[in-house]
Design a protein around this motif. Structure first.
Motif, mmCIF file in Angstrom:
data_model
loop_
_atom_site.group_PDB
_atom_site.id
_atom_site.type_symbol
_atom_site.label_atom_id
_atom_site.label_comp_id
_atom_site.label_asym_id
_atom_site.label_seq_id
_atom_site.Cartn_x
_atom_site.Cartn_y
_atom_site.Cartn_z
ATOM 1 N N VAL A 180 0.633 -0.810 -3.947
ATOM 2 C CA VAL A 180 1.084 0.498 -3.468
ATOM 3 C C VAL A 180 2.391 0.839 -4.171
ATOM 4 N N GLN A 181 2.411 1.952 -4.871
ATOM 5 C CA GLN A 181 3.620 2.336 -5.595
ATOM 6 C C GLN A 181 4.743 2.730 -4.645
ATOM 7 N N PRO B 198 -7.203 -11.193 5.640
ATOM 8 C CA PRO B 198 -6.507 -9.942 5.953
ATOM 9 C C PRO B 198 -6.275 -9.099 4.707
ATOM 10 N N ILE B 199 -6.138 -7.795 4.919
ATOM 11 C CA ILE B 199 -5.758 -6.904 3.828
ATOM 12 C C ILE B 199 -4.293 -7.159 3.500
ATOM 13 N N ARG B 200 -3.995 -7.319 2.195
ATOM 14 C CA ARG B 200 -2.627 -7.600 1.786
ATOM 15 C C ARG B 200 -2.134 -6.526 0.820
ATOM 16 N N LEU B 201 -0.841 -6.262 0.905
ATOM 17 C CA LEU B 201 -0.234 -5.187 0.123
ATOM 18 C C LEU B 201 0.943 -5.700 -0.689
ATOM 19 N N ILE B 202 1.115 -5.123 -1.878
ATOM 20 C CA ILE B 202 2.348 -5.254 -2.636
ATOM 21 C C ILE B 202 2.919 -3.846 -2.763
ATOM 22 N N ILE B 203 4.102 -3.633 -2.210
ATOM 23 C CA ILE B 203 4.678 -2.288 -2.120
ATOM 24 C C ILE B 203 5.950 -2.231 -2.970
ATOM 25 N N ASP B 204 5.931 -1.388 -3.987
ATOM 26 C CA ASP B 204 7.107 -1.263 -4.852
ATOM 27 C C ASP B 204 8.303 -0.710 -4.079
ATOM 28 N N GLU B 205 8.061 0.291 -3.249
ATOM 29 C CA GLU B 205 9.152 0.915 -2.490
ATOM 30 C C GLU B 205 8.644 1.346 -1.117
ATOM 31 N N LEU B 206 9.344 0.900 -0.083
ATOM 32 C CA LEU B 206 9.001 1.264 1.290
ATOM 33 C C LEU B 206 10.175 2.025 1.889
ATOM 34 N N LYS B 207 9.925 3.245 2.329
ATOM 35 C CA LYS B 207 10.983 4.081 2.918
ATOM 36 C C LYS B 207 10.665 4.405 4.368
ATOM 37 N N MET B 208 11.716 4.458 5.189
ATOM 38 C CA MET B 208 11.617 4.934 6.563
ATOM 39 C C MET B 208 12.544 6.135 6.707
#
Length: 272
Positions: A100-101, A138-148
């Protein structure tokens, strides 16, 4: 030639109809996948209003994501999210892990309450089974940038020094390289990403001057325990894992400290 044209017209019409049906079913499948995966991995009821995948734009939009409170707590939902936007290519959805970008969590609302001496988010973490014990991968993610963005933490009465509900606004938080830390080449499970969001919000609320000192210390302690368990479970969610300090977990997550949140305000938060 007229019969041939009619046949071609019919075939094209059928293809268009089939494409529309497949498009609509894809959104339903994504919605069901998010709800099923969230409920199963978190052991908490997870509901989603709708999901929409923009194939041309490479965007996945999730609307109104709600995660229930653990049993024994009064709030219907521990975490409510207005919208989630993911920048992800269609082809990535079939990969493991999914790259995930960017992932933007908009208007998250975390409720913190206590029951029998335990905080809800720490209880939720304690009740989750380790990923390695799950029969299903499980579904696994690699996230370049996570914003809240535009977050709120709502403190319920009954916690130390709290007689009425307190709402703490939290500024934007940005985390980098979630799921790509040392020992985490396979990405972070969805449940770990959710707990990262919850721990980040609780950790920043713990810095608010609107909260009694005793409560700030309690929140820092619980966030530290959750972050430590996340580190052991996900084997470092980010590139530069470290210790939890003053209620923050960006050492574990590998990002720079955002500015402390503004002071909270008493009263009932605005409902979406």
């Amino acid at each position: 030639m007229r019969p041939l044209r009619r046949v071609l017209l019919v075939l094209v019409s059928l293809l268009v109809i089939a494409g529309v049906v497949a498009w609509l079913n894809l959104d339903r499948i994504l919605k069901r996948t998010v709800e099923t995966e969230g409920s199963s991995s978190l052991k908490l009821s997870t509901t989603l209003n709708r999901a929409h995948l923009s194939l041309l734009g490479g965007r996945l939009h999730l609307n109104r994501l709600d995660i229930a409170s653990p049993k024994g707590f009064s709030a219907p939902h521990m975490l409510e999210v207005g919208d989630v936007d993911l920048a992800v290519r269609y082809g990535e959805l079939r990969k493991d892990p999914i790259h995930v970008q960017s992932l933007i969590v908009k208007q998250p609302r975390l409720v913190i309450e206590q029951s029998n001496g335990a905080l809800n988010f720490k209880t939720a973490m304690d009740r989750m089974p380790p990923s390695r014990s799950s029969r299903e991968k499980p579904i696994r993610l690699i996230i370049d940038e996570l914003k809240m963005e535009d977050a709120q933490v709502v403190i319920h009465p009954g916690l130390p020094g709290v007689r009425q509900e307190i709402t703490v606004p939290v500024p934007s938080i940005t985390l980098k390289d979630v799921g790509s830390g040392r020992g985490s080449q396979n990405g972070a499970a969805i449940k770990d990403v959710v707990m990262v969001v919850i721990a980040a919000l609780a950790g920043h609320a713990a810095q608010s001057g609107a909260l009694p000192a005793e409560l700030r210390g309690l929140l820092q302690l619980n966030v530290g325990q959750v972050a430590g368990k996340l580190g052991a479970e996900a084997q470092a969610l980010a590139k530069d894992p470290g210790k939890v300090l003053q209620g923050e977990i960006n050492g574990l997550l590998g990002g720079k400290s955002p500015q402390p949140p503004a002071a909270g305000r008493a009263g009932t938060p605005t409902k979406r």
